[in-house]
Motif scaffolding. Structure first.
Motif, PDB file in Angstrom:
ATOM      1  N   LEU A  91       0.835  -1.202   0.000  1.00  0.00           N
ATOM      2  CA  LEU A  91       0.000   0.000   0.000  1.00  0.00           C
ATOM      3  C   LEU A  91       0.869   1.251   0.000  1.00  0.00           C
ATOM      4  CD1 LEU A  91      -2.742   1.417   0.195  1.00  0.00           C
ATOM      5  CD2 LEU A  91      -2.609   1.126   2.692  1.00  0.00           C
ATOM      6  N   ALA A  92       1.890   1.267   0.848  1.00  0.00           N
ATOM      7  CA  ALA A  92       2.803   2.412   0.879  1.00  0.00           C
ATOM      8  C   ALA A  92       3.475   2.604  -0.476  1.00  0.00           C
ATOM      9  CB  ALA A  92       3.847   2.229   1.976  1.00  0.00           C
ATOM     10  N   GLY A  93       3.815   1.512  -1.140  1.00  0.00           N
ATOM     11  CA  GLY A  93       4.422   1.595  -2.472  1.00  0.00           C
ATOM     12  C   GLY A  93       3.489   2.211  -3.500  1.00  0.00           C
ATOM     13  N   VAL A  94       2.222   1.818  -3.446  1.00  0.00           N
ATOM     14  CA  VAL A  94       1.230   2.385  -4.371  1.00  0.00           C
ATOM     15  C   VAL A  94       1.048   3.880  -4.099  1.00  0.00           C
ATOM     16  CG1 VAL A  94      -1.211   2.390  -5.037  1.00  0.00           C
ATOM     17  CG2 VAL A  94       0.014   0.219  -4.811  1.00  0.00           C
ATOM     18  N   LEU A  95       0.920   4.239  -2.843  1.00  0.00           N
ATOM     19  CA  LEU A  95       0.679   5.641  -2.493  1.00  0.00           C
ATOM     20  C   LEU A  95       1.874   6.528  -2.811  1.00  0.00           C
ATOM     21  CD1 LEU A  95      -1.218   5.143   0.865  1.00  0.00           C
ATOM     22  CD2 LEU A  95      -2.196   5.737  -1.361  1.00  0.00           C
ATOM     23  N   THR A  96       3.083   6.095  -2.460  1.00  0.00           N
ATOM     24  CA  THR A  96       4.256   6.927  -2.728  1.00  0.00           C
ATOM     25  C   THR A  96       4.592   6.976  -4.216  1.00  0.00           C
ATOM     26  OG1 THR A  96       5.747   5.092  -2.178  1.00  0.00           O
ATOM     27  CG2 THR A  96       5.237   6.677  -0.417  1.00  0.00           C
ATOM     28  N   TYR A  97       4.005   6.081  -4.991  1.00  0.00           N
ATOM     29  CA  TYR A  97       4.151   6.133  -6.453  1.00  0.00           C
ATOM     30  C   TYR A  97       3.410   7.347  -7.022  1.00  0.00           C
ATOM     31  CZ  TYR A  97       4.413   4.351 -11.260  1.00  0.00           C
ATOM     32  OH  TYR A  97       4.669   4.200 -12.607  1.00  0.00           O
ATOM     33  N   HIS A  98       2.505   7.931  -6.252  1.00  0.00           N
ATOM     34  CA  HIS A  98       1.751   9.116  -6.664  1.00  0.00           C
ATOM     35  C   HIS A  98       2.408  10.417  -6.203  1.00  0.00           C
ATOM     36  CE1 HIS A  98      -1.292   5.977  -7.085  1.00  0.00           C
ATOM     37  NE2 HIS A  98      -1.930   6.792  -7.895  1.00  0.00           N
ATOM     38  N   VAL A  99       3.590  10.315  -5.595  1.00  0.00           N
ATOM     39  CA  VAL A  99       4.255  11.475  -5.000  1.00  0.00           C
ATOM     40  C   VAL A  99       5.605  11.709  -5.685  1.00  0.00           C
ATOM     41  CG1 VAL A  99       5.143  12.495  -2.863  1.00  0.00           C
ATOM     42  CG2 VAL A  99       3.154  10.963  -2.786  1.00  0.00           C
ATOM     43  N   VAL A 100       5.838  12.976  -6.044  1.00  0.00           N
ATOM     44  CA  VAL A 100       7.100  13.393  -6.636  1.00  0.00           C
ATOM     45  C   VAL A 100       7.736  14.392  -5.674  1.00  0.00           C
ATOM     46  CG1 VAL A 100       8.155  14.598  -8.603  1.00  0.00           C
ATOM     47  CG2 VAL A 100       6.218  13.042  -8.979  1.00  0.00           C
ATOM     48  N   ALA A 101       9.036  14.244  -5.422  1.00  0.00           N
ATOM     49  CA  ALA A 101       9.738  15.203  -4.566  1.00  0.00           C
ATOM     50  C   ALA A 101       9.842  16.535  -5.301  1.00  0.00           C
ATOM     51  CB  ALA A 101      11.123  14.672  -4.208  1.00  0.00           C
ATOM     52  N   GLY A 102       9.528  17.617  -4.600  1.00  0.00           N
ATOM     53  CA  GLY A 102       9.559  18.952  -5.190  1.00  0.00           C
ATOM     54  C   GLY A 102       8.148  19.438  -5.479  1.00  0.00           C
ATOM     55  N   LYS A 103       8.034  20.741  -5.647  1.00  0.00           N
ATOM     56  CA  LYS A 103       6.727  21.336  -5.934  1.00  0.00           C
ATOM     57  C   LYS A 103       6.686  21.724  -7.405  1.00  0.00           C
ATOM     58  CE  LYS A 103       3.539  24.981  -4.600  1.00  0.00           C
ATOM     59  NZ  LYS A 103       3.319  26.176  -3.768  1.00  0.00           N
ATOM     60  N   PHE A 104       5.810  21.065  -8.164  1.00  0.00           N
ATOM     61  CA  PHE A 104       5.670  21.300  -9.589  1.00  0.00           C
ATOM     62  C   PHE A 104       4.231  21.696  -9.892  1.00  0.00           C
ATOM     63  CE2 PHE A 104       9.074  18.261  -8.938  1.00  0.00           C
ATOM     64  CZ  PHE A 104      10.113  18.873  -9.616  1.00  0.00           C
ATOM     65  N   ASN A 105       4.004  22.991 -10.082  1.00  0.00           N
ATOM     66  CA  ASN A 105       2.654  23.430 -10.425  1.00  0.00           C
ATOM     67  C   ASN A 105       2.383  23.130 -11.889  1.00  0.00           C
ATOM     68  OD1 ASN A 105       3.783  25.540 -11.947  1.00  0.00           O
ATOM     69  ND2 ASN A 105       3.666  26.970 -10.246  1.00  0.00           N
ATOM     70  N   ALA A 106       1.184  23.417 -12.333  1.00  0.00           N
ATOM     71  CA  ALA A 106       0.783  23.084 -13.711  1.00  0.00           C
ATOM     72  C   ALA A 106       1.706  23.717 -14.738  1.00  0.00           C
ATOM     73  CB  ALA A 106      -0.664  23.515 -13.949  1.00  0.00           C
ATOM     74  N   GLU A 107       2.091  24.952 -14.510  1.00  0.00           N
ATOM     75  CA  GLU A 107       2.989  25.627 -15.449  1.00  0.00           C
ATOM     76  C   GLU A 107       4.328  24.892 -15.549  1.00  0.00           C
ATOM     77  OE1 GLU A 107       5.179  29.967 -15.974  1.00  0.00           O
ATOM     78  OE2 GLU A 107       3.407  29.825 -14.706  1.00  0.00           O
ATOM     79  N   ASP A 108       4.847  24.436 -14.404  1.00  0.00           N
ATOM     80  CA  ASP A 108       6.100  23.679 -14.392  1.00  0.00           C
ATOM     81  C   ASP A 108       5.945  22.354 -15.144  1.00  0.00           C
ATOM     82  OD1 ASP A 108       7.270  25.629 -12.691  1.00  0.00           O
ATOM     83  OD2 ASP A 108       6.548  24.562 -10.905  1.00  0.00           O
ATOM     84  N   VAL A 109       4.827  21.662 -14.899  1.00  0.00           N
ATOM     85  CA  VAL A 109       4.579  20.370 -15.542  1.00  0.00           C
ATOM     86  C   VAL A 109       4.492  20.543 -17.058  1.00  0.00           C
ATOM     87  CG1 VAL A 109       2.884  18.513 -15.816  1.00  0.00           C
ATOM     88  CG2 VAL A 109       3.498  19.308 -13.520  1.00  0.00           C
TER      89      VAL A 109
END
Length: 174
Positions: A91-109
């Motif tokens: 479960l932790a693996g699935v959840l942390t798969y949705h997390v990226v280190a750093g703050k990336f707003n839509a413009e950055d993405v």
């Protein structure tokens, strides 16, 4: 023109979404999810995986947050199985798969996607990769299995990062 369409859709989605998730930067990612009626399954999963401490930490994080409907679309029994104590690591693996280190707003993405000729690969906290792309003005997030999620609300800024709501649960290689 596609960037303008995405930004318009993101802005409209954010306006409609603010009633169901906190967007003020005084709340952290977990507090925002707790305040959202559309993320009760995600909150239960974060608690069961003992990730509350991590996701309330300093960050910053970019979280691609699946809705309850996204979890409901998984094969029957998947969520119940993942929530069992013996499956905490998975479960932790699935959840942390949705997390990226750093703050990336839509413009950055969008900038990252455009800089990389239409597809950008980002590393997740789980150690996997997600592929970001644009389709009809929407940001699409694709997992290593080929499952794709659409960002339905973007730039929900929190004190320790940003949340982008998605309509599909992404799965790492298992």
């Amino acid at each position: 023109m596609k960037n303008l369409n995405f930004m318009s859709v993101a802005l409209i989605a954010m306006v409609f979404f603010t009633g169901s998730i906190a967007t003020a930067q005084t709340t952290n990612i977990v507090e925002a999810a707790v305040a959202s009626e559309d993320h009760t399954t995600l909150v239960a999963a974060v608690k069961a995986a003992d990730l509350v401490g991590v996701l309330t930490g300093e960050g910053p994080f970019t979280v691609f947050a699946p809705t309850n409907a996204a979890f409901d679309a998984l094969p029957e029994g998947t969520v119940a199985t993942l929530l069992q104590p013996e499956n905490k690591a998975a479960l932790a693996g699935v959840l942390t798969y949705h997390v990226v280190a750093g703050k990336f707003n839509a413009e950055d993405v969008i900038g990252l996607i455009n800089k990389n000729y239409g597809k950008a690969t980002v590393a997740t906290v789980a150690g996997g990769a997600l592929i970001l792309s644009l389709e009809d003005g929407n940001v699409i997030v694709t997992d290593v299995n080929g499952n794709s999620a659409t960002v339905t609300a973007a730039d929900l800024n929190q004190s320790n990062g940003v949340i982008h709501v998605i309509d599909t649960v992404l799965l790492p290689k298992m």
